[in-house]
Structure formats: structure tokens, C-alpha cells
Motif scaffolding. Structure first.
Motif, PDB file in Angstrom:
ATOM      1  N   ARG A 118       0.826  -1.215   0.000  1.00  0.00           N
ATOM      2  CA  ARG A 118       0.000   0.000   0.000  1.00  0.00           C
ATOM      3  C   ARG A 118       0.857   1.259   0.000  1.00  0.00           C
ATOM      4  O   ARG A 118       0.589   2.223   0.698  1.00  0.00           O
ATOM      5  CB  ARG A 118      -0.979   0.019   1.171  1.00  0.00           C
ATOM      6  CG  ARG A 118      -1.860  -1.208   1.336  1.00  0.00           C
ATOM      7  CD  ARG A 118      -2.660  -1.472   0.080  1.00  0.00           C
ATOM      8  NE  ARG A 118      -3.710  -2.454   0.271  1.00  0.00           N
ATOM      9  CZ  ARG A 118      -3.698  -3.670  -0.266  1.00  0.00           C
ATOM     10  NH1 ARG A 118      -2.669  -4.070  -0.988  1.00  0.00           N
ATOM     11  NH2 ARG A 118      -4.702  -4.482  -0.100  1.00  0.00           N
ATOM     12  N   ASP A 119       1.913   1.245  -0.818  1.00  0.00           N
ATOM     13  CA  ASP A 119       2.841   2.370  -0.897  1.00  0.00           C
ATOM     14  C   ASP A 119       2.476   3.232  -2.106  1.00  0.00           C
ATOM     15  O   ASP A 119       2.982   3.044  -3.212  1.00  0.00           O
ATOM     16  CB  ASP A 119       4.276   1.845  -1.005  1.00  0.00           C
ATOM     17  CG  ASP A 119       5.319   2.931  -0.886  1.00  0.00           C
ATOM     18  OD1 ASP A 119       4.986   4.123  -1.109  1.00  0.00           O
ATOM     19  OD2 ASP A 119       6.471   2.591  -0.577  1.00  0.00           O
ATOM     20  N   PHE A 120       1.573   4.195  -1.874  1.00  0.00           N
ATOM     21  CA  PHE A 120       1.062   5.033  -2.953  1.00  0.00           C
ATOM     22  C   PHE A 120       2.178   5.849  -3.600  1.00  0.00           C
ATOM     23  O   PHE A 120       2.239   5.959  -4.823  1.00  0.00           O
ATOM     24  CB  PHE A 120      -0.049   5.951  -2.437  1.00  0.00           C
ATOM     25  CG  PHE A 120      -0.674   6.786  -3.512  1.00  0.00           C
ATOM     26  CD1 PHE A 120      -1.529   6.216  -4.441  1.00  0.00           C
ATOM     27  CD2 PHE A 120      -0.413   8.142  -3.603  1.00  0.00           C
ATOM     28  CE1 PHE A 120      -2.117   6.970  -5.442  1.00  0.00           C
ATOM     29  CE2 PHE A 120      -0.998   8.913  -4.595  1.00  0.00           C
ATOM     30  CZ  PHE A 120      -1.853   8.325  -5.521  1.00  0.00           C
ATOM     31  N   SER A 121       3.062   6.420  -2.788  1.00  0.00           N
ATOM     32  CA  SER A 121       4.161   7.239  -3.328  1.00  0.00           C
ATOM     33  C   SER A 121       5.030   6.426  -4.284  1.00  0.00           C
ATOM     34  O   SER A 121       5.407   6.903  -5.351  1.00  0.00           O
ATOM     35  CB  SER A 121       5.016   7.808  -2.195  1.00  0.00           C
ATOM     36  OG  SER A 121       4.249   8.659  -1.404  1.00  0.00           O
ATOM     37  N   LYS A 122       5.326   5.184  -3.892  1.00  0.00           N
ATOM     38  CA  LYS A 122       6.166   4.340  -4.750  1.00  0.00           C
ATOM     39  C   LYS A 122       5.409   3.952  -6.019  1.00  0.00           C
ATOM     40  O   LYS A 122       5.985   3.968  -7.115  1.00  0.00           O
ATOM     41  CB  LYS A 122       6.627   3.091  -4.007  1.00  0.00           C
ATOM     42  CG  LYS A 122       7.620   2.276  -4.795  1.00  0.00           C
ATOM     43  CD  LYS A 122       8.297   1.229  -3.959  1.00  0.00           C
ATOM     44  CE  LYS A 122       9.373   0.544  -4.779  1.00  0.00           C
ATOM     45  NZ  LYS A 122      10.144  -0.400  -3.984  1.00  0.00           N
TER      46      LYS A 122
END
Length: 123
Positions: free
Chosen positions: A18-22
Motif C-alpha cells: 500500500r505504498d502510494f508514493s512508490k
């Protein structure tokens, strides 16, 4: 839950965690939000199947995920969310315009009716 097995699955790995930035950075650097894994699943399909997390599904849609993409078995994110009883995800997908396809997922239904509970507690 899925884990990335090679560099081509970096987007899937970022989604699992759940790493939106990545995810956003990977897409900016040329990764396709609608790329498929060995099962033909997109990141959205995998996320809809893995967890009942409508907030994450909304983020993937924000990044341009194809709401009606099908995997190799012909299943959509909506069908798999319904199959896995991820009600909130299914409701979000419908609200966002997912095509409702009649009939169940192409996966075999799971039945637990053959299980019996012990009459005495385990010690």
C-alpha cells in the motif's frame, strides 16, 4: 498476499504494501498501472482479491487502473471482490462504474460445510 519475485513486479510489490508514493513514482518512470502478472492479474485485480480495502482501490483507480480489466480466467476486479466477499471494495467498484458481469467468478467455489467443530474444547 503476493510478493514481488523480480524487478518487473515492482508495482505489484508497492501495491501489496500500500505504498502510494512508490506506485506513483513507478508509473511516472514508465511502469504501466495495467501491466499483468503471470495470472493475467492487474494490480487492481490483485488488490481487489487480496483485501477488502476500498481506500486502496480508490487510490489505484486514481492512478488510472482499468476498472474492467480481466485476468486470464476472465475475472474482473469486481467479480473477485464479490467472490472473496470484499463487500466494500465491490460497492466502490460498482459506484465507480465497473461493469457488472452476470455470473460468478470463474474460480471454483469454496465450501466449508464439511467441517465440524469439536464438541469438547482443545486442551
Amino acid at each position: 498476499m503476493r510478493e514481488a519475485s523480480n524487478d518487473n513486479e515492482a508495482l505489484f510489490s508497492a501495491s501489496v504494501y500500500r505504498d502510494f508514493s512508490k506506485c506513483k513514482a513507478l508509473i511516472s518512470n514508465g511502469h504501466d498501472i495495467n501491466q499483468v502478472d503471470e495470472y493475467g492479474d492487474t494490480v487492481l485485480i490483485a488488490a481487489a482479491e487480496d483485501r477488502d480495502d476500498p481506500a486502496w482501490i480508490a487510490r489505484l483507480l486514481e492512478l488510472g487502473a482499468d476498472i474492467d480489466a480481466c485476468n486470464k480466467e476472465g475475472d474482473t476486479a469486481l467479480q473477485l471482490a464479490q467472490y472473496m466477499e470484499h463487500t466494500e471494495v465491490a460497492e466502490l467498484l460498482i459506484a465507480r462504474g465497473a461493469t457488472e458481469i452476470p455470473g460468478p467468478s470463474h474460480r471454483e467455489p469454496v465450501s466449508y460445510t464439511h467441517l465440524t467443530l469439536p464438541t469438547t474444547p482443545y486442551v
